[in-house]
Design an enzyme around this catalytic site. Structure first.
Site, PDB file in Angstrom:
ATOM      1  CG  ASP A 326      -1.941   1.077   1.221  1.00  8.07           C
ATOM      2  OD1 ASP A 326      -2.744   1.099   0.281  1.00  8.07           O
ATOM      3  OD2 ASP A 326      -1.945   1.898   2.155  1.00  8.07           O
ATOM      4  CD  GLU A 355      -2.510   2.207  -3.310  1.00  5.69           C
ATOM      5  OE1 GLU A 355      -3.667   2.619  -3.428  1.00  5.69           O
ATOM      6  OE2 GLU A 355      -1.798   2.398  -2.300  1.00  5.69           O
ATOM      7  CG  ASP A 422      -8.254   2.899  -3.254  1.00  2.93           C
ATOM      8  OD1 ASP A 422      -8.905   3.128  -2.220  1.00  2.93           O
ATOM      9  OD2 ASP A 422      -7.134   2.361  -3.238  1.00  2.93           O
TER      10      ASP A 422
END
Length: 583
Positions: A326, A355, A422
């Site tokens: 992340d 990410e 997201d």
């Protein structure tokens, strides 16, 4: 010749070792500016023999640039080379590390580009199982409730009511285990779970304990069971790691709150002013003002050692097959280099996916990540197929520039998503237009890279921005979109049965009036893919004097002229003149 457009450096992806005996060399020139491109090369210590000469091939083209590439080899793997360009007037230009060469002087070998040595320890080891994967992302709280006995107080009835940012619906590890056969039937072979470690939120990105499964999701033994049963079905499992920040209830931050400047963990975070409280503008956080997610200082040795042990633990203890990281672009490169060494020494073929929502060349040179979530790919798909706000030329240019940024092996390992937790869902982005959804999916599976499905997209789940993109999975077959599900399953089978879509090269064939066509080529196998992104039927004249078997209808067709319905595509296996087709 447009000399201003020429570019080459001795760095990835313009010059790198493919293996210990092969150097990949790439050079950029202006589009439609040269007719031929050659590389002249030899051993850097060879002062006697002539240079070897090899034609370079086009690997990517945009509106402004063409990228040529070649693979070269010399004994001992010490290289000296330069380029020759022949323009439309058949004039020759030579180019080395000094720039363009004055033709009035004899060539000076000392001015050639030099790649001194291919060191085996510097080589990037690509991961075939990753390239052959179909990723399925699961947001655990919303996938399946398999054990209602562990539901926490306030758990909502499955799929009922408006989804809020703090909603809890009771999805868990047991639920995922019960649906493994469903995923296997779909054709998925890589499951990616958003965080499942102990945390106070439904999304779990504010980690409280990196070494414990959240009891809302289950137990350590259930995590082991999930991985074991997935492996038995030929599926890999990837966990989500949040190393950019912890939760504000993480032991180190709690100690800091209690002991302030006397805390031995005060250097684990970035404190703006003392005393520290759980409030905004007191310390560095994820994004802006997320006081429940204080940013970790990964330049601190103790933080680094702790997080590296986390990465190693779950591979050893549970047997996971890698990590999705992340916000990894807000963490230092040196940490990820150390992380890679630790993970790869624990499990050589474990994967590390970042990410990163933009260009990520600095992280993808082979010493840190194996790939990223390819949001530039996703955004281009939405703009072209879903919304029609860019042209076919603009779309292919974005794809070409994306390929030109990375080593070929990295491009094959990018997670090509259409949406995630997201972003808006693909169904919503396409306003429910099934034809546009199918075009998006087809391109995703027939292009270079790893196709990525966000849970529920395969049955037509809708959803706008967070939290509406995190709805509960719909397990009622009567209200699922069977047409989309069947299409996913069929296109997955086509990709799995034709390795050209996994390992093949890409060659643009046609781009006009929002109709695009390209080839994927692997050894002697060649496929042709054509997309009609128009609201009207179209005829495409490719002048290919060959036939191809339509991989969807299984019918052999002439490729000289191809008719496409509105918002449709065709995919062919190209047949040689005397080649018969057998399933």
């Amino acid at each position: 010749m447009n000399k201003y457009a020429v570019f080459h450096v001795l760095d990835t992806p313009y010059s790198y070792g493919k293996d210990k005996d092969t150097l990949v060399v790439r050079v950029r020139v202006a589009r439609n500016d040269i007719k031929e491109c050659y590389i002249y090369y030899k051993d850097r210590y060879d002062w006697e023999n002539e240079y070897n000469k090899k034609a370079m091939n086009i690997v990517a083209e945009t509106e402004f640039f063409t990228y040529y590439q070649a693979e070269i080899s010399v004994f001992r793997n010490r290289y000296r080379y330069y380029f020759e360009f022949i323009d439309s007037n058949f004039e020759k230009f030579q180019y080395n590390e000094r720039g363009f060469i004055n033709k009035d002087f004899n060539y000076n070998d000392m001015n050639s580009f030099q790649f001194p040595y291919i060191a085996e320890e510097d080589l990037y080891q690509e991961i075939n199982w990753l390239q052959e994967s179909v990723v399925y992302q699961i947001f655990p709280d919303r996938f399946c409730n398999g054990d209602s006995s562990i539901d926490i107080e306030g758990t909502s009835e499955w799929g009922k009511g408006r989804v809020h940012r703090r909603s809890i619906y009771g999805g868990d590890i047991r639920g995922i285990i019960t649906k493994l056969n469903y995923l296997d039937d779909l054709g998925v072979n890589l499951i990616y779970l958003t965080p499942i470690f102990k945390s106070t939120t439904n999304h779990k990105y504010n980690t409280q304990d990196y070494f414990d499964i959240d009891p809302q999701f289950g137990t350590l033994n259930e995590a082991k069971e999930l991985v074991e049963k997935a492996h038995n079905l030929g599926m890999k499992v990837v966990f989500d790691a949040v190393f950019n920040h912890s939760g504000s209830d993480f032991f180190a931050f709690e100690d800091l709150l209690e002991n302030q400047q006397k805390s031995k963990y005060k250097d684990w975070y970035f404190i703006d002013s003392w005393p520290v409280t759980k409030s905004k503008n007191k310390y560095y956080t994820f994004a802006n003002g997320c006081d429940n997610m204080p940013k970790l200082n990964t330049n601190n040795k103790d933080v680094r050692d702790y997080l590296l042990s986390v990465g190693e633990f779950w591979i050893k203890e549970v047997g996971i097959d890698g990590w999705r990281l992340d916000v990894c672009d807000e963490v230092g490169h040196e940490f990820w280099r150390a992380f890679r060494k630790r993970i790869k020494s624990t499990k050589k073929d474990a994967i590390i996916i970042g990410e990163i929502m933009h260009e990520a060349n600095a992280f993808l040179k082979g010493d840190q990540l194996d790939g990223i979530m390819n949001y530039p790919f996703k955004n281009a798909i939405i703009d072209f197929f879903a919304k029609g706000i860019i042209s076919g030329r603009e779309f292919l240019d974005i794809m070409a520039e994306n390929r030109a940024l990375y080593m070929d092996s990295i491009t094959k390992q990018m997670w090509n998503l259409l949406g995630s937790h997201d972003t808006k869902r693909i169904y919503t982005e396409c306003d429910g237009n099934i034809d546009r959804i199918k075009l998006s999916i087809a391109y995703q599976f027939l292009y270079i890279g790893v196709p990525y499905i966000y849970y529920g997209d395969e049955i037509g789940l809708s959803g706008g921005d967070d939290p509406n993109n995190r709805k509960c999975m719909n397990w009622n077959k009567n209200t699922q979109n069977k047409e989309i599900f069947d299409f996913y399953r069929d296109i997955i089978n086509i990709r799995k049965e034709n390795k050209v879509f996994i390992y093949g090269t890409f060659e643009e064939v046609y781009c006009e009036n929002n109709i695009i066509a390209f080839k994927r080529v692997l050894n002697n196998e060649e496929t042709l893919i054509i997309f009609n992104n128009n609201e009207n039927e179209s005829i495409v004249r490719l002048n290919l004097k060959s036939k191809g078997v339509n991989l969807i209808t299984k019918i052999i067709e002439d490729l000289l002229e191809v008719r496409l319905d509105k918002l449709s595509f065709k995919v062919y296996k190209v047949l040689n003149n005397n080649e018969a087709y057998s399933r």
